[in-house]
Write a protein that holds these residues in place. Structure first.
Motif, PDB file in Angstrom:
ATOM      1  N   THR A 145      37.742  31.965  40.983  1.00 30.95           N
ATOM      2  CA  THR A 145      37.489  31.527  42.348  1.00 30.95           C
ATOM      3  C   THR A 145      36.253  32.202  42.918  1.00 30.95           C
ATOM      4  O   THR A 145      35.870  33.290  42.518  1.00 30.95           O
ATOM      5  N   GLN A 146      35.636  31.524  43.857  1.00 32.61           N
ATOM      6  CA  GLN A 146      34.556  32.088  44.654  1.00 32.61           C
ATOM      7  C   GLN A 146      34.951  31.768  46.076  1.00 32.61           C
ATOM      8  O   GLN A 146      35.045  30.612  46.457  1.00 32.61           O
ATOM      9  N   ASN A 204      37.547  30.917  48.566  1.00 37.54           N
ATOM     10  CA  ASN A 204      38.878  30.328  48.422  1.00 37.54           C
ATOM     11  C   ASN A 204      38.842  29.083  47.549  1.00 37.54           C
ATOM     12  O   ASN A 204      39.801  28.338  47.497  1.00 37.54           O
ATOM     13  N   ARG A 205      37.739  28.845  46.872  1.00 42.46           N
ATOM     14  CA  ARG A 205      37.551  27.615  46.119  1.00 42.46           C
ATOM     15  C   ARG A 205      37.671  27.878  44.628  1.00 42.46           C
ATOM     16  O   ARG A 205      37.068  28.786  44.098  1.00 42.46           O
ATOM     17  N   THR A 206      38.441  27.074  43.924  1.00 39.57           N
ATOM     18  CA  THR A 206      38.551  27.191  42.472  1.00 39.57           C
ATOM     19  C   THR A 206      37.382  26.456  41.834  1.00 39.57           C
ATOM     20  O   THR A 206      37.074  25.332  42.196  1.00 39.57           O
ATOM     21  N   HIS A 207      36.714  27.109  40.892  1.00 38.19           N
ATOM     22  CA  HIS A 207      35.616  26.472  40.145  1.00 38.19           C
ATOM     23  C   HIS A 207      36.219  25.631  39.042  1.00 38.19           C
ATOM     24  O   HIS A 207      37.068  26.070  38.318  1.00 38.19           O
ATOM     25  N   LYS A 217      40.614  35.622  33.545  1.00 39.84           N
ATOM     26  CA  LYS A 217      40.211  36.053  34.881  1.00 39.84           C
ATOM     27  C   LYS A 217      39.450  37.376  34.861  1.00 39.84           C
ATOM     28  O   LYS A 217      38.595  37.622  35.696  1.00 39.84           O
ATOM     29  N   LYS A 267      37.113  27.826  33.106  1.00 38.34           N
ATOM     30  CA  LYS A 267      37.265  28.393  34.444  1.00 38.34           C
ATOM     31  C   LYS A 267      38.606  28.058  35.083  1.00 38.34           C
ATOM     32  O   LYS A 267      38.862  28.418  36.219  1.00 38.34           O
ATOM     33  N   GLN A 268      39.454  27.378  34.347  1.00 39.08           N
ATOM     34  CA  GLN A 268      40.815  27.128  34.816  1.00 39.08           C
ATOM     35  C   GLN A 268      41.749  27.110  33.623  1.00 39.08           C
ATOM     36  O   GLN A 268      41.334  26.824  32.507  1.00 39.08           O
ATOM     37  N   GLY A 289      42.734  30.153  37.838  1.00 38.31           N
ATOM     38  CA  GLY A 289      41.329  29.759  37.844  1.00 38.31           C
ATOM     39  C   GLY A 289      40.442  30.839  38.412  1.00 38.31           C
ATOM     40  O   GLY A 289      40.902  31.742  39.117  1.00 38.31           O
TER      41      GLY A 289
END
Length: 186
Positions: free
Chosen positions: A179-180, A182-185, A95, A114-115, A177
């Motif tokens: 995030t951008q 509230n969304r996880t890439h 992260k 990314k996760q 993960g």
């Protein structure tokens, strides 16, 4: 889809892979992943200083080359066509440090990095007690510490032992993960 097969472990530490498969036998828990890839980045700094990405390690390939070699290893081991998850001891490695080093090097974070699974969070889910550190988790599981603490490969071996123990009683899920908004890439 849940797998009834044995999960394998592969280690990646510092600038080269320690390619070793460790098989575990699960009692009643089916894991979602074919492979767990244990990752531990090590940073050396002086007291009261900020940890920053390093541009060059003496006598070692540049970060960009290391990432190319890592991707080649992932392809060679056919990992990109399997269900795998990176496991870290905390979120810092993926992260904070990985994105910072990628920015510094002018390369994107690979989509497959990314996760991840934060073993501290998984430890908390499995035991009801948040895993505040590697040594504490080892003690709570009555596992012997192997090697030198804060040595990348030794920490990976110890994290793998924690994973093996928890995998017997807990199903691992992605819990970290980039995030951008509230969304996880992914």
């Amino acid at each position: 889809m849940h797998r009834n097969m044995t999960t394998s472990y592969r280690y990646w530490s510092n600038a080269h892979p320690f390619v070793s498969r460790r098989r575990i036998q699960k009692e009643n828990i089916c894991q979602k992943f074919d492979y767990f890839l244990i990752v531990d980045f090590e940073a050396t700094c002086e007291k009261s200083t900020t940890i920053n990405p390093q541009e060059v390690l003496a006598g070692q390939p540049h970060f960009e080359k290391c990432m190319d070699l890592f991707h080649e290893w992932m392809v060679k081991e056919c990992l990109l066509s399997t269900k795998f998850a990176f496991i870290t001891c905390g979120d810092w490695d993926f992260k904070v440090m990985l994105p910072a080093q990628c920015r510094l090097s002018g390369i994107p974070v690979p989509h497959y990095m990314k996760q991840w699974i934060n073993i501290k969070k998984t430890f908390g889910e499995a035991t009801g007690i948040y895993g505040h550190g590697l040594m504490k988790m080892l003690r709570m599981l009555n596992l012997k510490h192997i090697g030198r603490h804060h040595s990348g490969i030794d920490d990976c071996r110890n994290i793998a032992n924690i994973v093996k123990e928890l995998a017997r009683v807990h199903q691992f899920t992605i819990n970290g993960g980039l995030t951008q908004g509230n969304r996880t890439h992914i």
